[in-house]
Design an enzyme around this catalytic site. Structure first.
Site, PDB file in Angstrom:
ATOM      1  N   TYR A  75       3.008 -22.722 -14.402  1.00 11.24           N
ATOM      2  CA  TYR A  75       4.338 -22.523 -13.816  1.00 11.24           C
ATOM      3  C   TYR A  75       5.381 -22.394 -14.927  1.00 11.24           C
ATOM      4  O   TYR A  75       6.161 -21.433 -14.965  1.00 11.24           O
ATOM      5  CB  TYR A  75       4.691 -23.673 -12.875  1.00 11.24           C
ATOM      6  CG  TYR A  75       6.164 -23.729 -12.537  1.00 11.24           C
ATOM      7  CD1 TYR A  75       6.749 -22.723 -11.768  1.00 11.24           C
ATOM      8  CD2 TYR A  75       6.979 -24.768 -12.995  1.00 11.24           C
ATOM      9  CE1 TYR A  75       8.106 -22.752 -11.470  1.00 11.24           C
ATOM     10  CE2 TYR A  75       8.329 -24.805 -12.694  1.00 11.24           C
ATOM     11  CZ  TYR A  75       8.892 -23.801 -11.937  1.00 11.24           C
ATOM     12  OH  TYR A  75      10.234 -23.830 -11.652  1.00 11.24           O
ATOM     13  N   THR A  90      13.538 -23.216 -15.826  1.00 14.39           N
ATOM     14  CA  THR A  90      13.243 -24.641 -15.760  1.00 14.39           C
ATOM     15  C   THR A  90      13.305 -25.311 -17.134  1.00 14.39           C
ATOM     16  O   THR A  90      13.001 -24.670 -18.154  1.00 14.39           O
ATOM     17  CB  THR A  90      11.835 -24.857 -15.152  1.00 14.39           C
ATOM     18  OG1 THR A  90      11.497 -26.234 -15.228  1.00 14.39           O
ATOM     19  CG2 THR A  90      10.762 -24.049 -15.870  1.00 14.39           C
ATOM     20  N   ASN A 138       3.097 -13.929  -9.037  1.00 12.88           N
ATOM     21  CA  ASN A 138       4.319 -14.124  -8.243  1.00 12.88           C
ATOM     22  C   ASN A 138       5.568 -14.217  -9.117  1.00 12.88           C
ATOM     23  O   ASN A 138       6.629 -13.723  -8.743  1.00 12.88           O
ATOM     24  CB  ASN A 138       4.190 -15.396  -7.397  1.00 12.88           C
ATOM     25  CG  ASN A 138       5.107 -15.366  -6.203  1.00 12.88           C
ATOM     26  OD1 ASN A 138       4.905 -14.579  -5.294  1.00 12.88           O
ATOM     27  ND2 ASN A 138       6.150 -16.179  -6.233  1.00 12.88           N
ATOM     28  N   SER A 145       6.632 -22.468  -7.188  1.00 15.89           N
ATOM     29  CA  SER A 145       7.112 -23.470  -8.137  1.00 15.89           C
ATOM     30  C   SER A 145       6.502 -24.871  -8.125  1.00 15.89           C
ATOM     31  O   SER A 145       6.871 -25.639  -8.999  1.00 15.89           O
ATOM     32  CB  SER A 145       8.632 -23.583  -8.050  1.00 15.89           C
ATOM     33  OG  SER A 145       9.054 -23.823  -6.767  1.00 15.89           O
ATOM     34  N   LEU A 167       9.613 -15.450   2.623  1.00 15.11           N
ATOM     35  CA  LEU A 167       9.482 -16.649   3.459  1.00 15.11           C
ATOM     36  C   LEU A 167       8.184 -17.414   3.184  1.00 15.11           C
ATOM     37  O   LEU A 167       7.712 -18.154   4.039  1.00 15.11           O
ATOM     38  CB  LEU A 167       9.608 -16.304   4.957  1.00 15.11           C
ATOM     39  CG  LEU A 167      10.943 -15.668   5.373  1.00 15.11           C
ATOM     40  CD1 LEU A 167      10.972 -15.400   6.885  1.00 15.11           C
ATOM     41  CD2 LEU A 167      12.125 -16.569   5.009  1.00 15.11           C
TER      42      LEU A 167
HETATM   43  N1  LIG Z   1      14.226 -26.958  -7.161  1.00 13.85           N
HETATM   44  C1  LIG Z   1      14.427 -27.233  -8.435  1.00 13.85           C
HETATM   45  O1  LIG Z   1      14.777 -28.354  -8.781  1.00 13.85           O
HETATM   46  C2  LIG Z   1      14.234 -26.179  -9.488  1.00 13.85           C
HETATM   47  C3  LIG Z   1      14.354 -26.547 -10.839  1.00 13.85           C
HETATM   48  C4  LIG Z   1      14.236 -25.553 -11.813  1.00 13.85           C
HETATM   49  C5  LIG Z   1      13.988 -24.249 -11.462  1.00 13.85           C
HETATM   50  N2  LIG Z   1      13.840 -23.930 -10.153  1.00 13.85           N
HETATM   51  C6  LIG Z   1      13.581 -22.528  -9.832  1.00 13.85           C
HETATM   52  O2  LIG Z   1      14.574 -22.142  -8.894  1.00 13.85           O
HETATM   53  C7  LIG Z   1      14.035 -21.226  -7.964  1.00 13.85           C
HETATM   54  C8  LIG Z   1      14.219 -21.733  -6.552  1.00 13.85           C
HETATM   55  O3  LIG Z   1      13.564 -22.993  -6.425  1.00 13.85           O
HETATM   56  P1  LIG Z   1      13.522 -23.747  -5.023  1.00 13.85           P
HETATM   57  O4  LIG Z   1      13.318 -25.174  -5.322  1.00 13.85           O
HETATM   58  O5  LIG Z   1      14.655 -23.321  -4.194  1.00 13.85           O
HETATM   59  O6  LIG Z   1      12.150 -23.179  -4.456  1.00 13.85           O
HETATM   60  P2  LIG Z   1      11.833 -22.647  -2.995  1.00 13.85           P
HETATM   61  O7  LIG Z   1      10.345 -22.529  -2.919  1.00 13.85           O
HETATM   62  O8  LIG Z   1      12.517 -23.474  -1.968  1.00 13.85           O
HETATM   63  O9  LIG Z   1      12.494 -21.196  -3.022  1.00 13.85           O
HETATM   64  C9  LIG Z   1      11.852 -20.062  -3.513  1.00 13.85           C
HETATM   65  C10 LIG Z   1      12.130 -18.948  -2.531  1.00 13.85           C
HETATM   66  O10 LIG Z   1      11.565 -17.741  -3.039  1.00 13.85           O
HETATM   67  C11 LIG Z   1      10.803 -17.105  -2.008  1.00 13.85           C
HETATM   68  N3  LIG Z   1       9.744 -16.357  -2.706  1.00 13.85           N
HETATM   69  C12 LIG Z   1       8.779 -16.860  -3.507  1.00 13.85           C
HETATM   70  N4  LIG Z   1       8.019 -15.874  -3.981  1.00 13.85           N
HETATM   71  C13 LIG Z   1       8.517 -14.715  -3.474  1.00 13.85           C
HETATM   72  C14 LIG Z   1       8.159 -13.350  -3.611  1.00 13.85           C
HETATM   73  N5  LIG Z   1       7.102 -12.989  -4.354  1.00 13.85           N
HETATM   74  N6  LIG Z   1       8.867 -12.427  -2.945  1.00 13.85           N
HETATM   75  C15 LIG Z   1       9.939 -12.783  -2.188  1.00 13.85           C
HETATM   76  N7  LIG Z   1      10.335 -14.058  -2.025  1.00 13.85           N
HETATM   77  C16 LIG Z   1       9.624 -15.017  -2.669  1.00 13.85           C
HETATM   78  C17 LIG Z   1      10.302 -18.244  -1.137  1.00 13.85           C
HETATM   79  O11 LIG Z   1       9.970 -17.853   0.170  1.00 13.85           O
HETATM   80  C18 LIG Z   1      11.499 -19.188  -1.160  1.00 13.85           C
HETATM   81  O12 LIG Z   1      12.423 -18.875  -0.159  1.00 13.85           O
HETATM   82  C19 LIG Z   1      12.588 -21.014  -8.380  1.00 13.85           C
HETATM   83  O13 LIG Z   1      12.552 -19.887  -9.217  1.00 13.85           O
HETATM   84  C20 LIG Z   1      12.251 -22.256  -9.170  1.00 13.85           C
HETATM   85  O14 LIG Z   1      11.253 -21.988 -10.125  1.00 13.85           O
HETATM   86  C21 LIG Z   1      13.958 -24.857  -9.158  1.00 13.85           C
END
Ligand SMILES: NC(=O)c1ccc[n+]([C@@H]2O[C@H](COP(=O)([O-])OP(=O)(O)OC[C@H]3O[C@@H](n4cnc5c(N)ncnc54)[C@H](O)[C@@H]3O)[C@@H](O)[C@H]2O)c1
Length: 272
Positions: free
Chosen positions: A138, A115, A90, A75, A31
């Site tokens: 990142y 990504t 992380n 991220s 969270l």
């Molecule tokens: N949003 C995008 O457009 C996008 C694009 C490319 C890649 N990504 C990747 O997709 C994934 C999700 O992205 P998002 O936008 O939903 O981000 P987000 O921050 O909304 O979700 C990440 C989730 O992981 C949890 N988290 C983070 N570190 C943690 C840990 N050490 N232990 C347990 N839980 C942990 C956070 O609490 C959160 O709920 C990420 O890996 C991000 O790098 C996202």
């Protein structure tokens, strides 16, 4: 049973909404940026840190996990060069802990959310073999994790699909979530694959176009500096491979994605 690490976040919560329609789902999330209320009620939620090997081991002992969807990461890449330790610990160290616990419990299937920031910027459509050039901690943390996953897949006979995308938007009806479902079907075949797929809508959008579409749909004025408005699209992905191999087609246009995200926002008390 599917374990979604990071399933309380933006992308993860939408993926979980789709998965619970057909699967039993456990969400594991610290969270840090996610939200408990975003987790579908049909999923089992466990608050925990991915790098906490003992707690994670307990989760794998409690449930019969077959596949992991790994979305847990720090991220916001704009800050990552200022605090590389956060991103490497992380995103890379915690991934190693996850893989160790998966091995100990003979769990072989993993979908990894990566990504397009791994690629060098170019005006040409990006293919999965396009030149890699990471410009921040990142992006490097995601690329290093991909490399680790590739080594583990080959050495320990796992099944891994990496999805590279950028700026996900919309909700569980959208394209992005479809790709996770297709990736899950593929790893379940147990063909010991390591595959990387680009994911997107195959088109770039001008900042001006995104701003105007947002204003039209939300009725809100968006202030952007004139230099940003002139920005050209970068990181336009070719979807040829994911179309040919997984049968994925991007069905939604910019208008649909923005209105879908906006409508979703109206009924929620969290920020995504
Ligand atoms: N949003 C995008 O457009 C996008 C694009 C490319 C890649 N990504 C990747 O997709 C994934 C999700 O992205 P998002 O936008 O939903 O981000 P987000 O921050 O909304 O979700 C990440 C989730 O992981 C949890 N988290 C983070 N570190 C943690 C840990 N050490 N232990 C347990 N839980 C942990 C956070 O609490 C959160 O709920 C990420 O890996 C991000 O790098 C996202």
């Amino acid at each position: 049973m599917i374990l979604v690490v990071g399933g309380a976040g933006y992308i993860g919560s939408h993926v979980v909404n789709r998965l619970v329609e057909t699967e039993q789902v456990v969400v594991y999330d610290n969270l840090s940026t996610g939200c408990r209320e975003a987790v579908n009620e049909q999923a089992i939620f466990i608050e925990g840190e991915l790098a906490d090997e003992k707690r994670l081991t307990h989760v794998f002992s409690l449930f019969s996990i077959k596949t992991v969807v790994h979305l847990a990461a720090a991220s916001p890449e704009v800050e990552s060069n200022e605090n590389p330790q956060l991103y490497y610990e992380n995103n890379v160290t915690a991934t190693l802990v996850l893989l160790k616990v998966m091995r100990e419990h003979h769990v072989k299937n993993i979908i990894y959310s990566s990504t397009v920031l791994t690629y060098a910027r170019t005006n040409e459509p990006l293919h999965e073999q396009s030149y890699i050039e990471t410009t921040n901690s990142y992006a490097r943390s995601k690329y290093f994790s991909e490399q680790i996953l590739q080594d583990y897949t080959l050495a320990y006979k796992m099944n891994c699909i990496v999805l590279r995308y950028l700026n996900g938007s919309g909700s569980q009806e959208g394209d992005l979530v479809n790709a996770f479902s297709l990736a899950l079907e593929t790893v379940a075949k147990n063909e010991q694959v390591f595959k990387i797929y680009n994911l997107g809508n195959g088109q770039g959008s001008l900042v001006k176009e995104i701003k105007e579409t947002n204003e039209e749909i939300t009725n809100n004025n968006i202030n952007l500096s004139s230099s940003r408005i002139e920005d050209q699209p970068v990181f336009i992905e070719s979807l040829k491979k994911i179309q040919q191999e997984l049968g994925y087609y991007a069905e939604k246009n910019l208008q649909h994605m923005i209105s879908n995200a906006w409508n979703g926002h109206q009924n929620k008390n969290f920020n995504f």
